[in-house]
Enzyme design. Structure first.
Site, PDB file in Angstrom:
ATOM      1  CD  GLU A 171      34.514   2.869 -25.313  1.00 52.28           C
ATOM      2  OE1 GLU A 171      35.593   2.591 -24.713  1.00 52.28           O
ATOM      3  OE2 GLU A 171      33.428   2.331 -25.055  1.00 52.28           O
TER       4      GLU A 171
ATOM      5  NE  ARG B 118      13.124   3.119 -37.069  1.00 50.93           N
ATOM      6  CZ  ARG B 118      12.688   3.754 -38.158  1.00 50.93           C
ATOM      7  NH1 ARG B 118      12.601   5.067 -38.163  1.00 50.93           N
ATOM      8  NH2 ARG B 118      12.338   3.081 -39.242  1.00 50.93           N
TER       9      ARG B 118
ATOM     10  CE1 TYR C 193      21.956   5.565 -28.602  1.00 56.03           C
ATOM     11  CE2 TYR C 193      19.780   4.751 -29.190  1.00 56.03           C
ATOM     12  CZ  TYR C 193      21.020   4.547 -28.626  1.00 56.03           C
ATOM     13  OH  TYR C 193      21.332   3.329 -28.075  1.00 56.03           O
TER      14      TYR C 193
ATOM     15  CG  HIS D 120      29.600   4.904 -26.074  1.00 53.17           C
ATOM     16  ND1 HIS D 120      29.309   3.897 -26.972  1.00 53.17           N
ATOM     17  CD2 HIS D 120      30.744   4.551 -25.453  1.00 53.17           C
ATOM     18  CE1 HIS D 120      30.232   2.954 -26.874  1.00 53.17           C
ATOM     19  NE2 HIS D 120      31.121   3.320 -25.966  1.00 53.17           N
ATOM     20  CB  ILE D 121      25.097   9.329 -28.787  1.00 49.97           C
ATOM     21  CG1 ILE D 121      25.799   9.425 -30.143  1.00 49.97           C
ATOM     22  CG2 ILE D 121      23.970  10.352 -28.667  1.00 49.97           C
ATOM     23  CD1 ILE D 121      25.009   8.846 -31.297  1.00 49.97           C
TER      24      ILE D 121
ATOM     25  CB  ALA E 208      25.922  -3.517 -30.923  1.00 52.68           C
TER      26      ALA E 208
ATOM     27  NE  ARG F 217      20.812   2.593 -23.262  1.00 51.78           N
ATOM     28  CZ  ARG F 217      20.881   2.265 -24.546  1.00 51.78           C
ATOM     29  NH1 ARG F 217      21.924   2.657 -25.264  1.00 51.78           N
ATOM     30  NH2 ARG F 217      19.932   1.560 -25.100  1.00 51.78           N
TER      31      ARG F 217
ATOM     32  N   PRO G 268      27.513  -0.145 -36.125  1.00 45.55           N
ATOM     33  CG  PRO G 268      27.078  -2.202 -35.144  1.00 45.55           C
ATOM     34  CD  PRO G 268      28.186  -1.225 -35.405  1.00 45.55           C
ATOM     35  CG  ASN G 269      21.770  -0.833 -35.787  1.00 45.43           C
ATOM     36  OD1 ASN G 269      21.175  -1.196 -36.797  1.00 45.43           O
ATOM     37  ND2 ASN G 269      22.172  -1.695 -34.857  1.00 45.43           N
TER      38      ASN G 269
ATOM     39  CG  ASN H 198      29.231   5.511 -31.193  1.00 50.38           C
ATOM     40  OD1 ASN H 198      29.144   4.394 -30.670  1.00 50.38           O
ATOM     41  ND2 ASN H 198      28.274   6.407 -31.122  1.00 50.38           N
TER      42      ASN H 198
ATOM     43  CG  ASP I   2      42.754  -8.804 -30.628  1.00 51.85           C
ATOM     44  OD1 ASP I   2      43.033  -8.468 -29.460  1.00 51.85           O
ATOM     45  OD2 ASP I   2      42.427  -9.955 -30.948  1.00 51.85           O
TER      46      ASP I   2
END
Ligand code: CA2
Length: 144
Positions: free
Chosen positions: A96, A18, A23, A98-99, A75, A105, A10-11, A72, A85
């Protein structure tokens, strides 16, 4: 040749538009181009969805069709046992991605469910790091 699935949660459709300080300014369309440019002859299935249900359906598709998954989960990383699962049913390698460096954080971003299944966790390379993830995945699936 089976494809590598690159799945985005999401997003991330707003990437480059943004919060550039966290990011960056690279858009998701540019990320898709980078992934395709880095994969050689190996096909890429590139997707983004804001829906947990659709993300799980895409993992199910990868279970049937994919050589590896780069995900990625945004959230859903920190909330979705259902996604964990689904990933546990996948027999190939999972990266996995992540940018940003989620560990730099706030504490709510430190506990990843997805990391309990991922073979590799990458965080903090920026959006262009997706290309590095694709190259790493090619090494992991080499010969498949
Ligand atoms: O760093 C990453 O790649 C994240 O997975 C991005 C997620 C965030 O929830 C994770 O903690 C780390 C999504 C961030 C919100 O979406 C945006 C996308 C583009 C621009 C601004 C926000």
């Amino acid at each position: 040749m089976k494809p590598i699935y690159v799945l985005n949660g999401p997003n991330l459709n707003r990437l480059g538009k943004r919060e550039p300080a966290i990011y960056g300014t690279t858009t998701l369309a540019e990320v898709e181009d980078l992934c395709r440019a880095s994969s050689g002859d190996t096909p890429i299935q590139f997707h983004q969805t804001n829906s947990e249900e659709k993300l799980i359906d895409l993992v199910h598709e990868a279970i049937d069709e994919g050589a590896g998954i780069i995900i990625n989960p945004a959230a859903f990383t920190f909330t979705s046992l259902a996604l964990l699962d689904a990933l546990k049913m996948f027999e190939g390698p999972v990266i996995e991605f992540h940018i940003s460096n989620i560990h730099k954080r706030e504490p709510i971003y430190h506990r990843s469910y997805v990391s309990m299944r991922a073979d590799v966790v990458m965080a903090g390379l920026g959006a262009k790091g997706y290309a590095t993830a694709v190259r790493a995945m090619l090494d992991l699936v080499g010969g498949r």
